[in-house]
Design an enzyme around this catalytic site. Structure first.
Site, mmCIF file in Angstrom:
data_model
loop_
_atom_site.group_PDB
_atom_site.id
_atom_site.type_symbol
_atom_site.label_atom_id
_atom_site.label_comp_id
_atom_site.label_asym_id
_atom_site.label_seq_id
_atom_site.Cartn_x
_atom_site.Cartn_y
_atom_site.Cartn_z
ATOM 1 N N TYR A 195 35.367 13.975 59.501
ATOM 2 C CA TYR A 195 35.706 14.270 60.897
ATOM 3 C C TYR A 195 34.871 15.440 61.384
ATOM 4 O O TYR A 195 34.684 16.422 60.656
ATOM 5 C CB TYR A 195 37.198 14.614 61.046
ATOM 6 C CG TYR A 195 37.913 13.556 61.840
ATOM 7 C CD1 TYR A 195 37.659 13.419 63.210
ATOM 8 C CD2 TYR A 195 38.812 12.677 61.244
ATOM 9 C CE1 TYR A 195 38.272 12.420 63.950
ATOM 10 C CE2 TYR A 195 39.430 11.686 61.982
ATOM 11 C CZ TYR A 195 39.158 11.557 63.332
ATOM 12 O OH TYR A 195 39.753 10.577 64.056
ATOM 13 N N GLU A 211 34.733 16.446 65.214
ATOM 14 C CA GLU A 211 34.821 16.533 66.680
ATOM 15 C C GLU A 211 34.076 17.763 67.173
ATOM 16 O O GLU A 211 34.190 18.847 66.587
ATOM 17 C CB GLU A 211 36.286 16.608 67.121
ATOM 18 C CG GLU A 211 36.996 15.267 67.053
ATOM 19 C CD GLU A 211 38.464 15.370 67.423
ATOM 20 O OE1 GLU A 211 38.981 16.499 67.556
ATOM 21 O OE2 GLU A 211 39.097 14.308 67.568
ATOM 22 N N ASP A 217 19.224 1.724 81.659
ATOM 23 C CA ASP A 217 19.962 1.265 80.482
ATOM 24 C C ASP A 217 18.982 0.389 79.702
ATOM 25 O O ASP A 217 18.796 -0.773 80.029
ATOM 26 C CB ASP A 217 21.200 0.476 80.930
ATOM 27 C CG ASP A 217 21.967 -0.100 79.748
ATOM 28 O OD1 ASP A 217 21.476 0.012 78.605
ATOM 29 O OD2 ASP A 217 23.051 -0.682 79.975
ATOM 30 N N THR A 266 21.621 1.150 73.477
ATOM 31 C CA THR A 266 22.199 0.806 72.186
ATOM 32 C C THR A 266 21.114 1.056 71.149
ATOM 33 O O THR A 266 19.950 1.289 71.489
ATOM 34 C CB THR A 266 22.588 -0.682 72.100
ATOM 35 O OG1 THR A 266 21.410 -1.461 72.338
ATOM 36 C CG2 THR A 266 23.644 -1.056 73.124
ATOM 37 N N LYS A 282 19.719 -3.327 68.895
ATOM 38 C CA LYS A 282 19.034 -4.518 69.410
ATOM 39 C C LYS A 282 17.570 -4.437 68.971
ATOM 40 O O LYS A 282 17.325 -4.406 67.777
ATOM 41 C CB LYS A 282 19.263 -4.614 70.915
ATOM 42 C CG LYS A 282 20.764 -4.822 71.227
ATOM 43 C CD LYS A 282 21.090 -4.912 72.698
ATOM 44 C CE LYS A 282 22.602 -5.028 72.883
ATOM 45 N NZ LYS A 282 22.984 -5.016 74.306
ATOM 46 N N ARG A 332 24.879 -0.461 64.723
ATOM 47 C CA ARG A 332 25.508 -0.493 66.041
ATOM 48 C C ARG A 332 25.924 0.921 66.442
ATOM 49 O O ARG A 332 26.764 1.547 65.791
ATOM 50 C CB ARG A 332 26.755 -1.384 66.023
ATOM 51 C CG ARG A 332 26.569 -2.735 65.403
ATOM 52 C CD ARG A 332 27.758 -3.635 65.681
ATOM 53 N NE ARG A 332 27.547 -4.309 66.934
ATOM 54 C CZ ARG A 332 26.799 -5.401 67.065
ATOM 55 N NH1 ARG A 332 26.210 -5.940 66.015
ATOM 56 N NH2 ARG A 332 26.647 -5.949 68.247
HETATM 57 C C1 LIG Z 1 24.153 -4.824 74.926
HETATM 58 C C2 LIG Z 1 24.140 -4.036 76.178
HETATM 59 C C3 LIG Z 1 25.090 -3.030 76.425
HETATM 60 C C4 LIG Z 1 26.342 -2.836 75.594
HETATM 61 O O1 LIG Z 1 26.197 -2.561 74.309
HETATM 62 P P1 LIG Z 1 27.426 -2.748 73.282
HETATM 63 O O2 LIG Z 1 26.890 -2.038 72.099
HETATM 64 O O3 LIG Z 1 27.603 -4.206 73.112
HETATM 65 O O4 LIG Z 1 28.613 -2.089 73.864
HETATM 66 C C5 LIG Z 1 24.941 -2.244 77.553
HETATM 67 N N1 LIG Z 1 23.930 -2.459 78.412
HETATM 68 C C6 LIG Z 1 23.017 -3.427 78.224
HETATM 69 C C7 LIG Z 1 21.919 -3.602 79.225
HETATM 70 C C8 LIG Z 1 23.103 -4.264 77.120
HETATM 71 O O5 LIG Z 1 22.227 -5.260 76.955
#
Ligand SMILES: *Cc1c(COP(=O)(O)O)cnc(C)c1O
Length: 485
Positions: A75, A77, A230, A256, A259, A265
């Site tokens: 932990y 925080e 994003d 994220t 990907k 993750r």
């Molecule tokens: C995949 C994605 C997210 C969310 O990610 P998670 O890890 O699934 O919560 C947010 N924005 C975009 C553009 C994404 O492709």
């Protein structure tokens, strides 16, 4: 049984430890064969299938080792140097290292940019940004979900606000041009002038073209709005420099890490520091105050203890992302995607926008006489994983006409151009089969009826033949990750 003593330490009774030892020391395989077996089956599915889901990838062995480490136990925080728990010396070292690598991977000057590496994933990262910068019911504009945006950018139907972004903020989507499939920046500009958003989001989950960040910066500036990118889908491509970087134009960049970046993750938020603008009248500098707003929104605003095992995995992925090998991998991802796109066009398919700049394509199946749900189901039964997606101009989100295909995962398994020409053939075979099944039933048949039809003996046999062919092909490629599970 009595407690045994050793020096002044009282050990647990032998019986207690013996039973406990099994639970805490035994390998998964014997400790929980049921879960072990499910994981083994999933590993086999990943090995034998063609993984074309654009948001997925295969994390490296090193990333998964860090993720499965004792960092899970701690932990912490707070932030490095200011924790609410003791014993965080190495956690601090890890989080600082992860931050340093994150800035390096995107070539950011630590004087001008900071990063929060604690978001649990992309969705909480985005929500943290909104709560940091936009007051309750303040205004946000993002690309509409059916047009390739993400749920977290705000999504509602006529009847219902679906995304929490639309429930707790006022969201107004912008769209793609239904004829060209490209984002309609003129309409975004006109609507922004009326809606006066506090935040504009440049980010996509299903859009195969580069974004015009410069144009969006202008639109944001003329409304005194923040511009957030994003880059969840493209963060690996950005790190490798194979698509334009959003950092030149944005105030905030969220992402994220699992990907194209190929980590575990998790999520990250980059924010600007230093001068935001200079007042033309007084010559005074206006400074960014994003750092404390973002950090407080993540913790204590929205999250509790950081997932330190995930931060360890992200740090490893970021280190890998700075290597020449990673750059070559991302170049191959884009090359493979262009090859897949061209091969499908040659087989008579429509690709939205006519091609791709990145790692994904959207195939519009309307001209073929089928739709995303039916084709997705058939391909799934043949071990080809992809997803149905709405296409520009779709009337109903309930019957999406397209399929989204991405190349990051299979490229991590060493697939090259010729392999993706084979992949195009397998997709084609699956869609031809879809069309034959549809011809064999009423044009009004429901999806449920279509799926039932696939259970018929003759189709079951055909599906099995194609599945075996696909699995024999995919099974010859290596699979990154841990040696066993
Ligand atoms: C995949 C994605 C997210 C969310 O990610 P998670 O890890 O699934 O919560 C947010 N924005 C975009 C553009 C994404 O492709």
């Amino acid at each position: 049984m009595a407690n045994s003593t050793q020096g002044d330490r009282v050990l647990p009774s032998a019986a207690l430890w013996a039973s406990h030892k099994n639970m805490v020391m035994e390998p998964l395989e014997s400790n929980d064969p049921e879960v072990h077996n499910i994981i083994k089956k999933e590993k086999q599915r990943q090995r034998l299938g063609l993984e074309l889901i654009a948001s997925e990838n295969f994390a490296s062995r090193a990333v998964l080792e860090a993720l499965g480490s004792c960092m899970n136990n701690k932990y912490s925080e707070g932030y490095p140097g200011q924790r609410y728990y003791g014993g965080t010396e190495f956690i601090d070292e890890l989080e600082r290292l992860c931050q340093k690598r994150a800035l390096q991977a995107y070539q950011l000057d630590p004087q001008k940019w900071g990063v929060n590496v604690q978001p649990y994933s992309g969705t909480p990262a985005n929500f943290a940004v909104y709560t940091a910068l936009v007051e309750p019911h303040g205004r946000i504009m993002g690309l509409d979900l059916p047009d390739g945006g993400h749920l977290t950018h705000g999504f509602m139907t006529e009847k219902k606000k679906i995304s929490a972004t639309s429930v707790f903020f006022e969201s107004m989507p912008y769209k793609v041009n239904p004829k060209t499939g490209y984002i309609d920046y003129d309409q975004l500009e006109a609507n922004a002038q009326l809606f006066h958003p506090k935040l504009i989001i440049a980010g996509v989950s299903c859009y195969s073209r580069n974004l015009d960040y410069a144009r969006m910066r202008k639109i944001a500036d003329s409304n005194s709005a923040y511009l957030m990118a994003d880059m969840a889908h493209i963060s690996g491509l950005v790190a490798a420099g194979v698509v334009p970087s959003p950092f030149d134009y944005c105030d905030i960049v969220s992402t994220t890490t699992h990907k194209t970046l190929r980590g575990c993750r998790s999520g990250m938020i980059f924010y600007r520091k230093g001068t935001r603008s200079v007042d033309p009248k007084t010559g005074k500098e206006v400074l960014y105050n994003l750092e404390s707003l973002i950090n407080q929104a993540v913790f204590p605003g929205l999250q509790g203890g950081p997932h330190n095992h995930a931060i360890a995995g992200v740090a490893v992925a970021l280190q890998q992302a700075m290597t020449p090998e990673f750059k070559a991998y991302q170049q191959q991802v884009v090359m493979n995607c262009k090859v897949l796109s061209t091969a499908l066009i040659e087989l008579g398919y429509d690709i939205v926008t006519g091609g791709t700049d990145n790692h994904l394509i959207l195939v519009d199946l309307r001209s073929k006489g089928t739709d995303g749900s039916r084709a997705e189901r058939v391909l799934e039964l043949c071990s080809i994983a992809c997803n149905k997606n709405t296409c520009p101009g779709d009337v109903s989100a309930l019957r999406p006409s397209g399929l989204r295909f991405g190349t990051p995962a299979l490229t991590s398994r060493g697939f090259l151009q010729d392999d993706f020409r084979m992949v195009a053939q397998y997709i084609h075979k699956g869609i031809e089969l879809t069309l034959r099944v549809q011809k064999d039933m009423s044009p009004k048949a429901t999806l449920k009826e279509f799926k039932e039809k696939l259970e018929e003996e003759k189709y079951r046999r055909e599906l099995k033949v194609l599945k075996e062919e696909v699995e024999a092909f995919a099974g010859t490629f290596p699979l990154p990750g841990l040696p066993v599970l």
